[in-house]
Design a protein around this motif. Structure first.
Motif, short mmCIF file in Angstrom:
data_model
loop_
_atom_site.label_atom_id
_atom_site.label_comp_id
_atom_site.label_asym_id
_atom_site.label_seq_id
_atom_site.Cartn_x
_atom_site.Cartn_y
_atom_site.Cartn_z
N TYR A 152 0.53 -1.10 0.06
CA TYR A 152 -0.03 -0.19 0.01
C TYR A 152 0.74 1.20 -0.35
N LYS A 153 2.33 1.35 0.54
CA LYS A 153 2.94 2.78 0.56
C LYS A 153 3.53 2.16 -0.69
N ILE A 154 4.03 1.69 -1.44
CA ILE A 154 4.91 1.07 -2.30
C ILE A 154 3.34 2.20 -3.47
N CYS A 155 2.40 1.68 -3.22
CA CYS A 155 1.28 2.30 -4.28
C CYS A 155 1.20 3.84 -4.23
N LYS A 156 1.34 4.60 -2.88
CA LYS A 156 1.04 5.93 -2.42
C LYS A 156 1.90 6.70 -2.85
N THR A 157 3.37 6.17 -2.57
CA THR A 157 4.52 6.40 -3.50
C THR A 157 4.62 6.68 -4.63
N LEU A 158 3.91 5.51 -5.77
CA LEU A 158 3.36 5.54 -6.43
C LEU A 158 2.61 6.44 -6.82
N ILE A 159 1.97 7.25 -6.52
CA ILE A 159 0.92 8.05 -6.58
C ILE A 159 2.31 9.67 -6.48
N SER A 160 2.95 9.73 -5.44
CA SER A 160 3.62 10.94 -5.55
C SER A 160 4.77 11.01 -5.89
N ILE A 161 5.67 10.08 -6.69
CA ILE A 161 6.29 10.09 -7.90
C ILE A 161 5.40 11.16 -9.19
N ILE A 162 4.61 10.02 -9.73
CA ILE A 162 3.76 11.10 -10.76
C ILE A 162 3.28 12.70 -10.95
N ASN A 163 2.77 12.36 -9.34
CA ASN A 163 2.93 13.69 -9.19
C ASN A 163 4.01 14.39 -8.84
N ASP A 164 4.36 14.70 -8.30
CA ASP A 164 5.42 15.20 -8.50
C ASP A 164 6.68 15.12 -9.88
N LYS A 165 5.87 14.33 -11.18
CA LYS A 165 7.06 13.85 -12.42
C LYS A 165 8.46 13.84 -12.15
N ARG A 166 8.50 12.77 -11.11
CA ARG A 166 9.76 12.62 -10.69
C ARG A 166 10.28 10.46 -12.05
N VAL A 167 10.93 10.44 -12.04
CA VAL A 167 11.71 9.05 -12.22
C VAL A 167 11.98 8.11 -11.70
N PRO A 168 10.66 6.90 -11.88
CA PRO A 168 11.23 5.74 -10.58
C PRO A 168 12.58 5.33 -10.94
N LYS A 169 12.52 4.54 -9.90
CA LYS A 169 14.18 3.64 -9.79
C LYS A 169 13.67 2.17 -10.72
N SER A 170 12.34 2.23 -9.94
CA SER A 170 12.65 0.11 -10.22
C SER A 170 11.69 0.22 -11.61
N ASN A 171 12.28 -0.82 -12.31
CA ASN A 171 11.79 -0.99 -13.90
C ASN A 171 9.86 -0.70 -13.66
N TYR A 172 9.80 -1.79 -12.92
CA TYR A 172 8.19 -1.41 -13.00
C TYR A 172 7.69 -0.61 -12.13
N LEU A 173 8.03 0.16 -11.75
CA LEU A 173 7.30 1.50 -11.39
C LEU A 173 7.48 2.06 -12.26
N LEU A 174 8.42 1.78 -13.40
CA LEU A 174 8.26 3.11 -14.55
C LEU A 174 7.21 2.79 -15.30
N GLN A 175 7.69 1.37 -15.62
CA GLN A 175 6.41 1.14 -16.29
C GLN A 175 4.62 1.10 -16.27
N SER A 176 4.82 1.05 -14.60
CA SER A 176 3.22 1.82 -14.17
C SER A 176 2.87 3.44 -13.91
N ALA A 177 3.90 4.25 -13.85
CA ALA A 177 4.31 5.44 -14.04
C ALA A 177 3.68 5.73 -15.83
N ILE A 178 3.67 5.17 -16.77
CA ILE A 178 4.20 5.01 -18.06
C ILE A 178 2.32 5.28 -17.95
N ARG A 179 1.92 3.89 -17.23
CA ARG A 179 0.85 3.14 -17.96
C ARG A 179 -0.58 4.22 -16.97
N LEU A 180 -0.37 4.85 -15.62
CA LEU A 180 -0.85 5.61 -15.32
C LEU A 180 -0.93 7.31 -14.98
#
Length: 95
Positions: A37-65
């Motif tokens: 759940y914290k990962i989900c919240k972190t992913l949302i925060s990363i997208i809102n701040d327009k940062r780049v995720p370190k994880s390749n999976y989260l990078l792909q997730s950010a692209i989709r979201l």
């Protein structure tokens, strides 16, 4: 705006302003699911701040979201560069 919904084995993160394709899944491996759940919240925060995720999976997730085309383009370029850095550890050769 994003919505996080818990199912038995994964969290669904969806962009409520987007279409069906603007969603991703985060698998639950821990007993309580708090870590995921914290990962989900972190992913949302990363997208809102327009940062780049370190994880390749989260990078792909950010692209989709994301719905921001410029941010999405930047993430796709970073994803291409990461894929080009494939390293074959058995032969010690970069490809």
């Amino acid at each position: 705006m994003y919505k996080v919904i818990k199912f038995k084995r994964y969290y669904l993160v969806a962009n409520t302003k987007g279409e069906y394709k603007n969603h991703t899944h985060i698998n639950v491996h821990s007993r309580t699911g708090e870590k995921e759940y914290k990962i989900c919240k972190t992913l949302i925060s990363i997208i809102n701040d327009k940062r780049v995720p370190k994880s390749n999976y989260l990078l792909q997730s950010a692209i989709r979201l994301t719905l921001d085309e410029e941010y999405k383009h930047n993430l796709l370029e970073i994803q291409k560069r990461r894929k080009q850095r494939y390293f074959n550890s058995q032969k010690g050769v970069r490809r």
